[in-house]
Design a protein around this motif. Structure first.
Motif: not given
Length: 604
Positions: A488-500
């Motif tokens: 997931x981090x390859x998309x969001x760069x940070x665990x502070x974010x959720x993708x949508x």
């Protein structure tokens, strides 16, 4: 295992289920050959594994002498094919189907059923054994299942008339045998092996076989016990009735079979209308079989687009090109957020040209049947509570669990118009999504301009899902949550974010199926909204460098009324685009269909 269980009539023809609706296996009751087989099934995700499994056979499958004498040209070698990608099917108690001694797997729990009688004719022995075994399996919770063809058979030339003589009892006494077996019961105090002996003896008394087979079964059971084979334990069961059997002397109870053996509540089961990809049938006029299938499909489009009658189709277009069969190993899943099933006649006209395997999914099977009843062919439909589309990803879950032998799953909303030729370069081993750029939501912020985040199916559901995943035990074939987070981090760069992101069109390869099914099912327990659930799962299963982006166009507000003017701007798909709208059909006929003919079939 997950998959389909037949929920129709009490006699089942496996050849019909796998795309040969005019054929029947040896031992099938002749009185049922002309009857239309019910298409009703139940989908369950936790059926007990079937204890006897028969794979079908391509080439010259097992059929009786009546078929061979009446429909097989004497000098012709049969080359029958069954639908190779069709899902397996399990039979419940109360349903009989003939199975033979060829290409059949017996699990250890069914070793007692390996007995084959010796006092019948050779052409009857394994069929009578099969019916005997099926009735006894009900006593121990065992089941019979059929799987797609996994073998090819060539038969030696011999006298079919002699076969017919050997099959005489099978022709005239099968109905009598099945009626006897349905009404037969074993005393509650009997052990299972005592029931086996009782049924064997009772069949001898009614002259289905001779007393020497009773002796043989007794010795066979003694042999099994002498080597430590455990005697199966009897279970309680009840029979369910189809409408065809009302008034027949079945013993029924309130609790249905499906509730007992699904490993889940009846409400967790899904109603399914299933139709296979019909295969060319062997006939005396072999040159006429299905050659015009492509032309017939194009004619349906032309009837929808009356102003395209000037398109000339000659015999050179009868053979489908390599590109035209590109999608023969992909299951297309069409999701209806709302039961606007009048749209299905347009959707099927368009998509069946290129996608042999299509599953439609929505929340009202009865309405779907009413709207699709006059299409000239039967369609496959899964009834799923999609909750206005919020839980629409469960359609993908159920379809993936049905057991189609495909390389991937393409999921599209019923209001998505896409250009399939743009998928010709699709890498079938990697996932694909419609969001060109993953949207990111700050997990620590309870409010956001994106309204879905502020609802209970948004942030609240997301936090519950994550907490659930952290505490879950993962199956061996599912990507664990630590690896999932790293991807997931390859998309969001940070665990502070959720993708949508937009989730009306996406692709899941079979390599990711087990993990996708498991994660989606977890998210569904908390009813995470579709446009968070799909990006969440896809970004966790496929890294950004491997995932391909499905470029499309979504239009909103007043632009929806001008949607036909956007056609040339579409790279792959446009949403929403209801084909029931006059402007959309007009744009399809004017631009889309001619381009499809040229790109996929070389027709200008």
């Amino acid at each position: 295992m997950s998959g389909l269980m037949f929920a129709g009539n009490n006699v089942f023809n496996p050849y019909t289920h796998f795309g040969q609706s005019t054929l029947w296996p040896r031992g099938y009751p002749l009185s049922h050959i002309g009857k239309k087989q019910n298409r009703q099934y139940k989908f369950g995700s936790r059926w007990d594994t079937p204890t006897i499994q028969q794979g079908l056979v391509n080439g010259d499958p097992d059929m009786d002498a009546i078929f061979r004498l009446s429909r097989k040209p004497e000098s012709t070698i049969l080359n029958v094919t069954f639908d190779p990608l069709a899902p397996p099917v399990i039979l419940p108690e109360g349903v009989f189907s003939p199975f033979n001694s060829q290409n059949t797997l017996f699990h250890h729990a069914a070793f007692w059923a390996l007995f084959i009688p010796t006092t019948t004719t050779f052409r009857v022995c394994d069929i009578w054994r099969g019916y005997w075994a099926q009735r006894l399996m009900w006593e121990v919770g065992g089941r019979l299942a059929f799987f797609p063809a996994n073998a090819f058979q060539e038969r030696n030339s011999h006298s079919y008339l002699a076969d017919a003589g050997q099959e005489k009892d099978m022709y005239f006494h099968t109905e009598e045998l099945l009626l006897f077996l349905r009404n037969w019961s074993c005393e509650e105090s009997f052990s299972f092996f005592q029931c086996v002996l009782k049924l064997t003896s009772d069949m001898s008394e009614r002259n289905f076989w001779k007393h020497d087979d009773v002796k043989m079964v007794k010795l066979w059971l003694q042999d099994l016990q002498s080597i430590g084979y455990p005697e199966p334990t009897r279970v309680q069961f009840s029979l369910t009735l189809s409408n065809d059997d009302r008034g027949s002397p079945y013993k029924t109870e309130e609790r249905s079979f499906f509730t007992q053996h699904a490993g889940e509540n009846e409400s967790a089961l899904n109603n399914v209308l299933y139709s296979p990809l019909e295969q060319p049938a062997p006939t005396f006029n072999l040159d006429s079989t299905n050659k015009n299938r492509f032309i017939l499909k194009v004619d349906k489009v032309l009837s929808m687009c009356g102003d395209l009658k000037n398109i000339s189709l000659t015999k050179s277009y009868l053979g489908e090109t390599k590109n035209a069969t590109f999608f023969s190993d992909i299951l297309l899943i069409i999701v209806f957020n709302f039961p606007h099933y009048s749209n299905v006649k347009h959707l099927d006209t368009i998509h069946s040209l290129l996608f042999p395997y299509i599953v439609y999914c929505g929340d009202n099977q009865t309405n779907f049947q009413q709207e699709s009843g006059d299409l000239g062919r039967t369609l496959t439909f899964i009834e799923v509570a999609v909750n206005r589309g919020y839980d629409g990803y469960m359609c993908a879950v159920k379809a993936m669990q049905m057991g189609y032998k495909v390389k991937g799953y393409l999921i599209a909303g019923d209001d998505v118009l896409f250009k399939p030729w743009s998928l010709l370069e699709l890498n079938k081993s990697h996932g694909g999504v419609t969001f060109n750029q993953v949207g990111l939501l700050n997990i620590s912020e309870p409010k956001n301009a994106w309204s879905w985040w502020n609802m209970n199916i948004g942030r609240d559901s997301y936090l519950k899902s994550v907490e659930d995943l952290k505490n879950s035990i993962f199956p061996s074939d599912v990507k664990n949550y630590s690896e999932f987070q790293r991807t997931t981090l390859t998309h969001t760069k940070s665990s502070a974010f959720a993708p949508f992101g937009m989730s009306d069109f996406y692709y899941i390869p079979t390599a990711l199926r087990s993990s996708a099914v498991w994660y989606f099912s977890k998210l569904y327990q908390h009813h995470l909204f579709l446009e968070m659930a799909v990006p969440f799962v896809m970004c966790g299963l496929e890294s950004k460098d491997k995932m391909f982006e499905i470029a499309g166009l979504s239009v909103w507000g007043e632009e929806r009324n001008k949607i036909d003017s956007f056609y040339q701007k579409i790279k792959l798909y446009i949403h929403p685009a209801k084909l029931s709208q006059t402007k959309i059909v007009s744009g399809y006929c004017k631009d889309y269909f001619p381009e499809l003919l040229e790109k996929m079939f070389g027709i200008k």
